[in-house]
Design a protein around this motif. Structure first.
Motif, PDB file in Angstrom:
ATOM      1  N   ILE A   7       0.814  -1.227   0.000  1.00  0.00           N
ATOM      2  CA  ILE A   7       0.000   0.000   0.000  1.00  0.00           C
ATOM      3  C   ILE A   7       0.845   1.274   0.000  1.00  0.00           C
ATOM      4  CG2 ILE A   7      -1.833  -1.223   1.257  1.00  0.00           C
ATOM      5  CD1 ILE A   7      -1.120   0.739   3.645  1.00  0.00           C
ATOM      6  N   HIS A   8       2.169   1.146  -0.061  1.00  0.00           N
ATOM      7  CA  HIS A   8       3.043   2.321   0.033  1.00  0.00           C
ATOM      8  C   HIS A   8       4.235   2.141  -0.911  1.00  0.00           C
ATOM      9  CE1 HIS A   8       5.266   5.326   2.916  1.00  0.00           C
ATOM     10  NE2 HIS A   8       5.402   5.647   1.632  1.00  0.00           N
ATOM     11  N   SER A   9       4.189   2.837  -2.053  1.00  0.00           N
ATOM     12  CA  SER A   9       5.245   2.676  -3.050  1.00  0.00           C
ATOM     13  C   SER A   9       5.397   3.925  -3.920  1.00  0.00           C
ATOM     14  CB  SER A   9       4.940   1.472  -3.948  1.00  0.00           C
ATOM     15  OG  SER A   9       5.895   1.356  -4.976  1.00  0.00           O
ATOM     16  N   HIS A  10       6.646   4.247  -4.218  1.00  0.00           N
ATOM     17  CA  HIS A  10       6.951   5.392  -5.083  1.00  0.00           C
ATOM     18  C   HIS A  10       7.446   4.870  -6.433  1.00  0.00           C
ATOM     19  CE1 HIS A  10       6.377   8.220  -1.734  1.00  0.00           C
ATOM     20  NE2 HIS A  10       6.818   7.197  -1.004  1.00  0.00           N
ATOM     21  N   VAL A  11       6.580   4.118  -7.083  1.00  0.00           N
ATOM     22  CA  VAL A  11       6.932   3.404  -8.315  1.00  0.00           C
ATOM     23  C   VAL A  11       6.617   4.206  -9.571  1.00  0.00           C
ATOM     24  CG1 VAL A  11       4.710   2.203  -8.537  1.00  0.00           C
ATOM     25  CG2 VAL A  11       6.814   1.105  -9.393  1.00  0.00           C
ATOM     26  N   ILE A  12       5.769   5.227  -9.467  1.00  0.00           N
ATOM     27  CA  ILE A  12       5.448   6.035 -10.647  1.00  0.00           C
ATOM     28  C   ILE A  12       6.673   6.872 -11.026  1.00  0.00           C
ATOM     29  CG2 ILE A  12       3.981   7.856 -11.601  1.00  0.00           C
ATOM     30  CD1 ILE A  12       1.788   6.997  -9.733  1.00  0.00           C
ATOM     31  N   PRO A  13       7.085   6.845 -12.285  1.00  0.00           N
ATOM     32  CA  PRO A  13       8.315   7.539 -12.671  1.00  0.00           C
ATOM     33  C   PRO A  13       8.177   9.055 -12.752  1.00  0.00           C
ATOM     34  CG  PRO A  13       7.287   6.549 -14.609  1.00  0.00           C
ATOM     35  CD  PRO A  13       6.507   6.082 -13.413  1.00  0.00           C
ATOM     36  N   CYS A  14       9.256   9.726 -12.341  1.00  0.00           N
ATOM     37  CA  CYS A  14       9.434  11.166 -12.572  1.00  0.00           C
ATOM     38  C   CYS A  14       8.380  12.063 -11.917  1.00  0.00           C
ATOM     39  CB  CYS A  14       9.479  11.451 -14.079  1.00  0.00           C
ATOM     40  SG  CYS A  14      10.669  10.452 -14.975  1.00  0.00           S
ATOM     41  N   VAL A  15       7.896  11.682 -10.744  1.00  0.00           N
ATOM     42  CA  VAL A  15       6.920  12.539 -10.053  1.00  0.00           C
ATOM     43  C   VAL A  15       7.378  12.956  -8.650  1.00  0.00           C
ATOM     44  CG1 VAL A  15       4.902  11.701 -11.318  1.00  0.00           C
ATOM     45  CG2 VAL A  15       5.602  10.544  -9.206  1.00  0.00           C
ATOM     46  N   ALA A 138       1.742   6.687   7.921  1.00  0.00           N
ATOM     47  CA  ALA A 138       2.850   6.085   7.168  1.00  0.00           C
ATOM     48  C   ALA A 138       4.084   5.918   8.037  1.00  0.00           C
ATOM     49  CB  ALA A 138       3.183   6.964   5.959  1.00  0.00           C
ATOM     50  N   HIS A 139       4.784   4.797   7.845  1.00  0.00           N
ATOM     51  CA  HIS A 139       6.002   4.453   8.602  1.00  0.00           C
ATOM     52  C   HIS A 139       5.992   5.041  10.016  1.00  0.00           C
ATOM     53  CE1 HIS A 139       6.928   8.281   6.700  1.00  0.00           C
ATOM     54  NE2 HIS A 139       7.170   7.704   5.533  1.00  0.00           N
ATOM     55  N   VAL A 140       5.057   4.576  10.815  1.00  0.00           N
ATOM     56  CA  VAL A 140       4.834   5.111  12.167  1.00  0.00           C
ATOM     57  C   VAL A 140       6.067   4.968  13.052  1.00  0.00           C
ATOM     58  CG1 VAL A 140       3.906   2.971  13.157  1.00  0.00           C
ATOM     59  CG2 VAL A 140       3.141   5.201  14.054  1.00  0.00           C
ATOM     60  N   GLN A 165       0.993   1.893   9.623  1.00  0.00           N
ATOM     61  CA  GLN A 165       1.784   1.185   8.613  1.00  0.00           C
ATOM     62  C   GLN A 165       3.249   1.259   9.007  1.00  0.00           C
ATOM     63  OE1 GLN A 165       3.516   3.256   5.569  1.00  0.00           O
ATOM     64  NE2 GLN A 165       4.770   1.397   5.544  1.00  0.00           N
ATOM     65  N   VAL A 166       3.965   0.153   8.894  1.00  0.00           N
ATOM     66  CA  VAL A 166       5.417   0.146   9.108  1.00  0.00           C
ATOM     67  C   VAL A 166       6.098  -0.310   7.823  1.00  0.00           C
ATOM     68  CG1 VAL A 166       5.222  -0.297  11.591  1.00  0.00           C
ATOM     69  CG2 VAL A 166       5.485  -2.235  10.013  1.00  0.00           C
ATOM     70  N   ASN A 167       7.356   0.067   7.665  1.00  0.00           N
ATOM     71  CA  ASN A 167       8.116  -0.338   6.489  1.00  0.00           C
ATOM     72  C   ASN A 167       8.738  -1.714   6.692  1.00  0.00           C
ATOM     73  OD1 ASN A 167       7.477   2.093   5.321  1.00  0.00           O
ATOM     74  ND2 ASN A 167       9.542   2.944   5.387  1.00  0.00           N
ATOM     75  N   ALA A 168       8.700  -2.523   5.654  1.00  0.00           N
ATOM     76  CA  ALA A 168       9.265  -3.872   5.719  1.00  0.00           C
ATOM     77  C   ALA A 168      10.744  -3.829   6.080  1.00  0.00           C
ATOM     78  CB  ALA A 168       9.066  -4.578   4.376  1.00  0.00           C
ATOM     79  N   SER A 169      11.461  -2.831   5.578  1.00  0.00           N
ATOM     80  CA  SER A 169      12.893  -2.723   5.859  1.00  0.00           C
ATOM     81  C   SER A 169      13.156  -2.478   7.343  1.00  0.00           C
ATOM     82  CB  SER A 169      13.514  -1.598   5.018  1.00  0.00           C
ATOM     83  OG  SER A 169      12.861  -0.365   5.254  1.00  0.00           O
ATOM     84  N   SER A 170      12.221  -1.813   8.015  1.00  0.00           N
ATOM     85  CA  SER A 170      12.362  -1.592   9.460  1.00  0.00           C
ATOM     86  C   SER A 170      12.102  -2.887  10.233  1.00  0.00           C
ATOM     87  CB  SER A 170      11.390  -0.513   9.931  1.00  0.00           C
ATOM     88  OG  SER A 170      11.657   0.736   9.334  1.00  0.00           O
ATOM     89  N   VAL A 171      11.164  -3.679   9.743  1.00  0.00           N
ATOM     90  CA  VAL A 171      10.823  -4.948  10.399  1.00  0.00           C
ATOM     91  C   VAL A 171      12.031  -5.880  10.446  1.00  0.00           C
ATOM     92  CG1 VAL A 171       9.388  -7.032  10.281  1.00  0.00           C
ATOM     93  CG2 VAL A 171       8.387  -4.801   9.723  1.00  0.00           C
ATOM     94  N   VAL A 172      12.760  -5.959   9.332  1.00  0.00           N
ATOM     95  CA  VAL A 172      13.871  -6.917   9.247  1.00  0.00           C
ATOM     96  C   VAL A 172      15.214  -6.340   9.673  1.00  0.00           C
ATOM     97  CG1 VAL A 172      12.725  -8.258   7.451  1.00  0.00           C
ATOM     98  CG2 VAL A 172      14.268  -6.398   6.785  1.00  0.00           C
TER      99      VAL A 172
END
Length: 242
Positions: A7-15, A138-140, A165-172
């Motif tokens: 539910i949280h991604s910055h995948v759209i290009p150039c924005v 977001a990323h609480v 919401q937490v980030n997966a990178s923080s979990v691991v």
């Protein structure tokens, strides 16, 4: 476990500060698919002090990216959203359709400054909720005045009516020991509702969830992992309360 929903991604290009080209976005989608992610809500930054992509522009760019993914047979479905930096008048902007909710639902992804005052965050979320929206913080794990006391974190959810919401990178532990420790406390207290990638690139901030899913299954069981990685996010796509 597969079929993750991010539910949280910055995948759209150039924005924003996420993907910088359509080629990078495609690589991010390829990584996402290999990580078991089947659905992504694209959440470009929405901030008052900078020029941001419009709600219509988000849909237009998603259609282009989705077409490219379909042509390359990358099995990832895209939905529109925003990661919104809170400011006064946000609820009114949502009402006017000037900022996107998550996948056209009542869920709204909101961020704050890491050191923001607890009362400010509580009042801000409460105001958005009073308009009938369902705020997702977001990323609480970044908000020191929320997470330094688990009772405060719990009270924020109860009083303001929000989700975490937490980030997966923080979990691991990829964001360091302190972030992992905080997330562990939040998980143990049952305060986490969503795990997202907050992906910004195909490099160090790529859309990866499989390692996180394995960790959650091992530590907290398959049922909880399924809720945080897929089932709760299904409620967002279906626009229903958790």
């Amino acid at each position: 476990m597969d079929g993750f929903i991010d539910i949280h991604s910055h995948v759209i290009p150039c924005v924003d500060d996420g993907s910088q080209s359509i080629e990078q976005s495609v690589k991010m989608l390829e990584i996402a698919a290999s990580e078991g992610i089947s659905t992504i809500i694209a959440t470009p930054h929405q901030k008052a002090d900078r020029r941001c992509v419009t709600p219509e522009g988000i849909v237009k760019r998603i259609e282009i990216l989705q077409k490219k993914a379909d042509e390359l047979k990358i099995p990832v479905k895209l939905f529109p959203g925003n990661e919104i930096f809170y400011r006064h008048g946000l609820a009114e902007l949502l009402e006017q359709g000037k900022i996107r909710t998550l996948a056209d639902s009542h869920y709204v992804l909101i961020e704050f400054l890491p050191g923001e005052d607890y009362a400010y965050i509580r009042d801000a979320i409460g105001r958005v909720a009073s308009f009938g929206y369902w705020p997702v913080v977001a990323h609480v794990e970044r908000y020191v005045n929320v997470i330094k006391d688990m009772e405060k974190a719990e009270r924020l959810k109860e009083d303001a009516g929000c989700y975490f919401q937490v980030n997966a990178s923080s979990v691991v532990g990829d964001q360091g020991f302190a972030a992992k420790t905080v997330v562990k406390k939040l998980l143990k207290a049952g305060l986490v509702d969503f795990v997202g990638t907050d992906a910004h690139s195909d490099g160090s901030r790529a859309p990866r969830l499989r390692k996180c899913a394995g960790y959650l299954e091992k530590k907290y069981g398959e049922t909880m992992a399924g809720k945080l990685m897929r089932e709760n996010a299904e409620a967002v796509l279906e626009d229903r309360v958790l």
